[in-house]
Design an enzyme around this catalytic site. Structure first.
Site, short mmCIF file in Angstrom:
data_model
loop_
_atom_site.label_atom_id
_atom_site.label_comp_id
_atom_site.label_asym_id
_atom_site.label_seq_id
_atom_site.Cartn_x
_atom_site.Cartn_y
_atom_site.Cartn_z
N GLU A 281 0.83 -1.22 0.00
CA GLU A 281 0.00 0.00 0.00
C GLU A 281 0.86 1.27 0.00
OE1 GLU A 281 -2.76 0.33 3.31
OE2 GLU A 281 -3.59 2.20 2.55
N LYS B 9 -2.43 -2.12 -3.16
CA LYS B 9 -3.51 -1.29 -2.57
C LYS B 9 -3.16 0.17 -2.81
CE LYS B 9 -5.95 -0.32 1.76
NZ LYS B 9 -6.58 -0.88 2.94
C1 5MM Z 1 -8.06 1.21 8.61
O1 5MM Z 1 -6.97 2.13 8.67
C2 5MM Z 1 -5.69 1.60 8.33
C3 5MM Z 1 -4.70 1.81 9.43
O2 5MM Z 1 -4.45 3.20 9.58
P1 5MM Z 1 -3.50 3.75 10.76
O3 5MM Z 1 -2.20 3.03 10.69
O4 5MM Z 1 -3.39 5.21 10.40
O5 5MM Z 1 -4.21 3.57 12.03
C4 5MM Z 1 -5.23 2.24 7.00
O6 5MM Z 1 -3.97 1.81 6.61
C5 5MM Z 1 -6.23 1.85 5.95
O7 5MM Z 1 -6.15 0.46 5.72
C6 5MM Z 1 -5.99 2.54 4.62
O8 5MM Z 1 -5.65 3.89 4.80
C7 5MM Z 1 -7.25 2.45 3.81
O9 5MM Z 1 -8.31 2.98 4.57
P2 5MM Z 1 -9.27 4.03 3.92
O10 5MM Z 1 -10.10 4.54 5.07
O11 5MM Z 1 -8.40 5.08 3.29
O12 5MM Z 1 -10.06 3.24 2.90
#
Ligand code: 5MM
Length: 340
Positions: A177, A222
């Site tokens: 990602e 991703k």
């Molecule tokens: C669910 O959030 C994931 C973990 O985030 P943190 O490390 O900031 O707590 C994050 O990596 C998430 O999987 C991705 O950003 C995709 O989430 P979104 O909300 O952008 O679809």
């Protein structure tokens, strides 16, 4: 072992399904719970996630895998079953966030590097033994007047490649990602700028993955969609977002990559679904395109739940609806009429 990795990767992007990203770190989930005036502690976090994972219809029909946080993968449900057993009951693949977060990149101002490589092999072995079949690592790239630097791009790409190789050696599919953030004050961050930076990071990531001997048919990419930043006045239409994203992926992602699962990145629920559906309806790319959404799958359920047991049914209905809509988007069959 490689065969197994390839099969897991294929299963993650099977038609009509995508990934639920529920791996918010403790600090991030607290921010989400603050929105609904709910205390964040191990029990409320477990209750919230158990509620999502026990939404049988959504999990069976539209969710191929769930990304968990370290706390959750080791937790038990209210009735004493393990969370991993709950997920196995709906044949949902278990994923785990293995980066340890984003830290400031020394000497590079506000740019960041994702940490977590030290001791990763041992942690992956542990997660594999608990039942994980895939993992996730997120690199964060921020567009400002003078970033990203080439160094931030290359060092984050190297970390993603080292993580991916370790995952494959341990029998886990790596989700790769590299997120170009939509956030930020930069008014010049339009769709063209996003495309340029997304192309740069993707090129760099695939160069590093190749140097690290990572098997591309055993990874899931991703990425962010190609879209303007939140503070930019030039708003691209949904069709432009879809076309520019497809174009960027076609130019920069080798066809051997097992699948592409987008992050939602702060788009509204509807935007994230619509963009995905248009891309799939255009059928212009050889890759399977689906979702790995966090906020865009959870937001309506989070609000409906608001930390109260009596709201569980409503929250599960909200989650099942979004999962269904995104399932349709993953095969290009979503429409606004169906979403009302
Ligand atoms: C669910 O959030 C994931 C973990 O985030 P943190 O490390 O900031 O707590 C994050 O990596 C998430 O999987 C991705 O950003 C995709 O989430 P979104 O909300 O952008 O679809």
């Amino acid at each position: 072992m490689i065969d197994n990795i390839q099969n897991i990767a294929k299963k993650l992007v099977i038609d009509g399904k995508g990934i639920l990203a529920a791996d918010e770190s403790t600090a991030t989930i607290k921010k989400r719970f603050d929105q609904i005036d709910t205390e964040s502690n191990a029990e409320t976090r477990r209750d919230y996630r158990e509620m999502l994972f026990s939404t049988k219809e959504a999990m069976e029909k539209n969710i191929s895998g769930v990304i968990l946080y370290d706390e959750t993968i080791k937790q038990k449900c209210r009735d004493g079953r393990s969370i991993t057993d709950l997920l196995r009951e709906t044949d949902t693949l278990i994923g785990i966030k293995v980066d340890t977060g984003v830290k400031k990149l020394a000497k590079f101002g506000n740019e960041t590097i994702t940490e977590g490589l030290d001791g990763l092999r041992e942690r992956l072995d542990e997660y594999y033994s608990i039942g994980a079949s895939f993992a996730k690592w997120r690199a964060v790239i921020n567009i400002t007047e003078d970033t990203p630097s080439d160094y931030a791009i290359s060092t984050n790409s190297q970390a993603l490649a080292r993580y991916s190789a370790l995952c494959q050696e341990s029998g886990l599919v790596p989700i790769v990602e590299p997120e170009v953030l939509m956030d930020g004050e930069n008014a010049k961050h339009n769709i063209d700028e996003c495309k340029l930076v997304t192309s740069k990071i993707l090129q760099s990531v695939f160069e590093e993955l190749s140097s690290a001997r990572v098997d591309l048919d055993g990874i899931i990419l991703k990425p962010n969609m190609v879209i303007q930043g939140k503070n930019c006045d030039e708003k691209a239409t949904p069709m432009e977002v879809a076309k520019q994203t497809l174009d960027c992926l076609e130019q920069n992602v080798p066809t051997s990559v097992a699948g592409i699962c987008f992050l939602s990145g702060g788009q509204t629920d509807l935007q994230a679904t619509e963009h995905l559906s248009i891309m799939n309806s255009l059928k212009k790319i050889n890759h399977t395109l689906t979702f790995s959404y966090g906020r865009a799958l959870q937001q309506s359920a989070l609000i409906a739940w608001s930390g109260k047991d009596e709201n569980i049914k409503d929250a599960q209905n909200a989650f099942a609806h979004r999962a269904h809509m995104n399932g349709l988007a993953s095969i290009g069959q979503w429409s606004i009429e169906l979403d009302q």
